[in-house]
Design a protein around this motif. Structure first.
Motif, mmCIF file in Angstrom:
data_model
loop_
_atom_site.group_PDB
_atom_site.id
_atom_site.type_symbol
_atom_site.label_atom_id
_atom_site.label_comp_id
_atom_site.label_asym_id
_atom_site.label_seq_id
_atom_site.Cartn_x
_atom_site.Cartn_y
_atom_site.Cartn_z
ATOM 1 N N VAL A 1 9.244 -3.907 0.988
ATOM 2 C CA VAL A 1 7.912 -4.289 1.552
ATOM 3 C C VAL A 1 7.943 -4.145 3.092
ATOM 4 O O VAL A 1 7.080 -3.585 3.625
ATOM 5 C CB VAL A 1 7.319 -5.810 1.167
ATOM 6 C CG1 VAL A 1 6.250 -6.109 1.848
ATOM 7 C CG2 VAL A 1 7.158 -5.527 -0.582
ATOM 8 N N CYS B 1 5.515 -1.743 5.220
ATOM 9 C CA CYS B 1 4.559 -2.221 5.992
ATOM 10 C C CYS B 1 4.722 -1.582 7.296
ATOM 11 O O CYS B 1 3.749 -1.137 8.278
ATOM 12 C CB CYS B 1 4.723 -3.680 6.403
ATOM 13 S SG CYS B 1 3.955 -4.509 4.812
ATOM 14 N N ILE C 1 -3.512 -4.191 6.810
ATOM 15 C CA ILE C 1 -2.249 -4.234 6.036
ATOM 16 C C ILE C 1 -2.165 -5.680 5.508
ATOM 17 O O ILE C 1 -1.946 -6.465 6.022
ATOM 18 C CB ILE C 1 -1.070 -3.632 6.636
ATOM 19 C CG1 ILE C 1 -1.297 -2.491 7.442
ATOM 20 C CG2 ILE C 1 0.347 -3.773 5.749
ATOM 21 C CD1 ILE C 1 -0.136 -2.149 8.328
ATOM 22 N N ASN C 2 -1.981 -6.085 4.029
ATOM 23 C CA ASN C 2 -1.910 -7.211 3.524
ATOM 24 C C ASN C 2 -0.980 -6.918 2.169
ATOM 25 O O ASN C 2 -1.287 -6.138 1.562
ATOM 26 C CB ASN C 2 -3.430 -7.667 3.247
ATOM 27 C CG ASN C 2 -3.546 -8.656 2.290
ATOM 28 O OD1 ASN C 2 -4.148 -8.532 1.081
ATOM 29 N ND2 ASN C 2 -3.085 -9.940 2.670
ATOM 30 N N THR C 3 -0.164 -8.033 2.269
ATOM 31 C CA THR C 3 0.737 -8.225 0.977
ATOM 32 C C THR C 3 0.437 -9.476 0.282
ATOM 33 O O THR C 3 0.325 -10.399 0.970
ATOM 34 C CB THR C 3 2.127 -8.163 1.587
ATOM 35 O OG1 THR C 3 2.398 -7.081 2.427
ATOM 36 C CG2 THR C 3 3.188 -8.076 0.331
ATOM 37 N N TYR D 1 5.819 -7.105 -5.145
ATOM 38 C CA TYR D 1 5.004 -7.468 -4.127
ATOM 39 C C TYR D 1 3.632 -6.226 -4.066
ATOM 40 O O TYR D 1 4.214 -5.166 -4.088
ATOM 41 C CB TYR D 1 5.673 -7.593 -2.587
ATOM 42 C CG TYR D 1 6.508 -8.767 -2.751
ATOM 43 C CD1 TYR D 1 7.979 -8.325 -2.916
ATOM 44 C CD2 TYR D 1 6.086 -10.064 -2.663
ATOM 45 C CE1 TYR D 1 8.943 -9.523 -3.001
ATOM 46 C CE2 TYR D 1 7.251 -11.096 -2.624
ATOM 47 C CZ TYR D 1 8.553 -10.816 -2.793
ATOM 48 O OH TYR D 1 9.281 -11.676 -2.656
ATOM 49 N N THR E 1 1.298 -4.551 -1.673
ATOM 50 C CA THR E 1 0.867 -4.351 -0.131
ATOM 51 C C THR E 1 -0.513 -3.348 -0.079
ATOM 52 O O THR E 1 -0.429 -2.258 -0.843
ATOM 53 C CB THR E 1 1.966 -3.646 0.740
ATOM 54 O OG1 THR E 1 3.014 -4.627 0.621
ATOM 55 C CG2 THR E 1 1.399 -3.779 2.110
#
Lengths: 409, 306
Positions: free
Chosen positions: B213, B217, B228-230, B299, B301
């Motif tokens: 991740v 990113c 950008i969001n996880t 995860y 993203t």
């Protein structure tokens, strides 16, 4: 870029509130001079006595914070379920029964919402759930929205910006007529009481009139304070226009009276026609799915509305609380005609991902609401489908002396 | 029947789901003359399935019965033959919403894997959208093509057998969304960007490990993606049970040997917790969590191409 001067830790940094040499007035003076946000942030850094002692990470954090405050950047985005559901959850959760956006996402998938189906939607979430369903149907198929009281609330729906054809196959049907429809005594002669009607409103096009009427109803129903959220449907004008209209009527009494009566009759006829059409669609009892997300107890809604759904179709019920769904589950087992019942909730966690600084951001467990989902099967009247697993499952054996059978079936 | 359109009657050639009970089901290819064995006996396709309504109860040769269900991507996800680890509906749901998918959307996906997400994406973008899915394993790519054909959705999907990190998705500047579930997604970010439409396209990368991740990113940032969001999402299922809890015997207030209508000489009445089953227990309904739950899948993203 210049070599970054930074410290290693905060052992010698004292937070006495005096490290920033620029005062409120100094900053205001800069703003008044028309200095850009970027420059202001630079000034703040240069006038901070502790900045160069902070660690690099702390400096990054400081800069990010100042930028957010002084460099106002607005991004214009197209509305979508993603944007509207996260906004509503953050700003007006009370209006949507605290339906968190990931729970809504589950509903759309569990319900197999897609183009070309005939869906029944019952929601009191300001029209957000309806909008989400409409987005996933893309204008194909049809929706019958069940509503309590005088009319459906679609304040959030109008925020999606759907093209007009999307609304051609959107029907509505009052809950107050469900019993009669199920028992075969349905009549379109009595219409549910409508919110304040005004001839002036009817003249307006683009459905704005409808929006005003509906937001009027919403203000009546919900005591919650009006939020900026609702500005996509204008509000409050209806009442004032009615009074102005009353004044006008007194002047041209007879002629306008006759016209109004005719208009009113036309409107009533239209409403009856639409009601009969919706009743006919429901009466076929072959809907492809049912979505419920309301402030009402789910059990009576499920037990009645499932009658309109074809066999081998999914249904999903949202409830802010778990307990009513426990009861709903039990009643559905007794009724039969449903399988694969599942009571669930989702747990969502956001993360900060930065080099050497990755960690969860905030936990949102709890507060997202619960879902009960299942699939319909051919209902054999008089017998419950006892063989479905849940009925046969015995509780975990605790003490040998007091073993009890699960009396669910 | 197709995975994107409901049908009412079971037909020859359909894929149907046989439901036996709690989480016990399997897919079946309906074919004239075929029989299917179940623990409740035999199902004869020609007489028991073809021409029957979906959702019907079918009695098997030994007397037990099953339900025949219309397939959906969700049921398929629970029953498909695994060639790889798959994505389940919980992750699929949030991916679909966060990528803003809807009828007409053009989506790119890699890797195709076992086709779990693929079927869900096809369902969502139908009838006017399209899925371009890339799989570097030749047999898996072929198996996916075969399944899409059998499920009546081949006109909505293009399967390409290549390495997305080297050769991209096979399309440029058209996708509304890109999804990556590969070991090194950061190597495909550039290709993802060129597949996406000029502005506003959405991207999602799924990775089990935080290190993946982090690299992804960084790559997204380098290629100019924003927002950008996880996040991660987990499902919690509850079993609905009626629970009975015993009321403990706390004894009597006073040691009273004279009878108060209570036969103290009867041993079964003396301090036995089970004696008064009706009075000695309290019943209530509860949503009981499962003993073992999924603690982590991966995860997710998300980002926007601006």
């Amino acid at each position: 870029s210049e070599t970054k001067e930074a410290g290693t830790d905060n052992r010698n940094i004292v937070d006495d509130g005096k490290s920033q040499k620029l005062t409120h007035d100094d900053i205001k003076a800069l703003k008044d001079k028309g200095i850009k946000g970027q420059e202001i942030v630079q000034q703040l850094i240069e006038n901070s006595t502790t900045f160069r002692d902070k660690t690099e990470f702390a400096q990054d954090k400081y800069i990010k914070k100042k930028k957010k405050k002084y460099e106002a950047v607005i991004t214009i985005v197209k509305p979508s379920t993603r944007i509207l559901s996260t906004m509503y959850y953050a700003r007006e959760p009370g209006k949507i029964n605290h339906l968190r956006y990931d729970t809504l996402a589950q509903m759309l998938t569990l319900g197999n919402i897609h183009a070309g189906t005939k869906m029944i939607v019952m929601e009191t979430c300001a029209g957000l759930v309806l909008g989400a369903v409409m987005e996933r149907m893309g204008g194909y198929g049809s929706i019958i929205q069940m509503y309590p009281g005088g009319g459906p609330v679609r304040a959030a729906t109008s925020c999606f910006g759907f093209p007009k054809p999307f609304f051609d196959n959107l029907h509505e049907f009052p809950l107050s007529k469900v019993q009669s429809l199920l028992c075969g005594t349905f009549s379109a002669e009595t219409l549910p009481a409508e919110p304040e009607e005004s001839a002036v409103l009817e003249e307006e096009s683009n459905g704005l009139a409808e929006e005003r009427q509906l937001s009027l109803q919403e203000t009546e129903e919900e005591p919650a304070p009006e939020a900026p959220m609702e500005t996509c449907a204008s509000q409050g004008q209806g009442t004032m226009d009615t009074h102005a209209e009353d004044g006008e009527l007194k002047e041209n009494k007879e002629k306008e009276n006759k016209e109004n009566v005719r208009e009113k009759q036309m409107k009533q006829w239209e409403r009856r026609k639409k009601l009969k059409a919706a009743a006919a669609l429901l009466g076929e009892r072959n809907a492809d799915g049912l979505i419920v997300a309301s402030k009402f107890h789910p059990t009576p809604l499920l037990l009645s509305l499932l009658e309109f759904v074809a066999p081998s179709r999914p249904f999903v019920v949202y409830c802010q609380y778990k307990e009513p769904l426990l009861e709903c589950y039990t009643k559905l087992r007794e009724r039969g005609g449903v399988i694969n019942l599942k009571l669930s909730e989702t747990w969502l966690r956001n993360y900060q991902v930065l080099p050497d600084r990755s960690h969860p951001k905030l936990t949102m467990s709890g507060g997202g609401g619960y879902l009960l989902s299942g699939i319909t099967v051919v209902l054999e009247r008089g017998t419950a489908d006892c063989r479905s697993s849940e009925a046969l499952k015995v509780e975990e054996p605790s003490s040998k002396r007091c073993k009890l059978q699960d009396p669910l079936c | 029947m197709s995975f994107v359109e409901y049908g009412d009657m079971i037909k020859d050639g359909d894929t149907a789901i046989v439901f036996l009970g709690h989480e016990s089901m399997f897919p079946v290819k309906v074919q004239h003359g075929t029989v299917t064995q179940t623990k409740y006996g035999v199902i004869r396709h020609s007489t028991d399935l073809i021409g029957k309504k979906y959702g019907s109860k079918v009695t098997c040769s030994k007397g037990g019965w099953v339900f025949i269900l219309h397939p959906t991507p969700e049921l398929w996800t629970m029953n498909l033959p695994h060639r790889t680890q798959i994505l389940y509906s919980t992750d699929i749901s949030i991916i679909t919403m966060m990528l803003e998918l809807k009828p007409g959307s053009i989506v790119c996906e890699s890797g195709t894997g076992s086709g779990s997400l693929s079927h869900a994406l096809i369902r969502t973008v139908a009838p006017s959208g399209h899925l371009y899915t890339v799989e570097f394993h030749q047999q898996r790519a072929e198996k996916a093509r075969e399944e899409f054909r059998e499920h009546g959705v081949e006109h909505l999907v293009t399967v390409t057998n290549q390495d997305v990190c080297k050769n991209g998705f096979g399309v440029s500047n058209v996708a509304d969304a890109v999804f990556l579930d590969i070991p090194s997604p950061w190597e495909a970010i550039g290709h993802a960007k060129s597949a996406l439409k000029a502005e506003g396209g959405r991207i999602c990368s799924f990775s089990p490990c935080i290190e993946q991740v982090q690299r992804t990113c960084l790559a997204m940032e380098e290629y100019g993606f924003t927002e950008i969001n996880t996040l991660e999402i987990l499902l919690r299922v509850y079993n609905v049970r009626t629970i009975s809890l015993q009321i403990p015997d706390l004894g009597k207030a006073a040691e009273d040997n004279s009878s108060t209508g209570f036969d103290s000489s009867n041993p079964s009445h003396q301090g036995s917790p089970c004696a008064n089953l009706q009075q000695g227990t309290v019943q209530f309904k509860s949503g009981v969590p499962l003993r073992e739950v999924v603690g982590h899948t991966g995860y997710l993203t998300f980002a926007t191409k601006s």
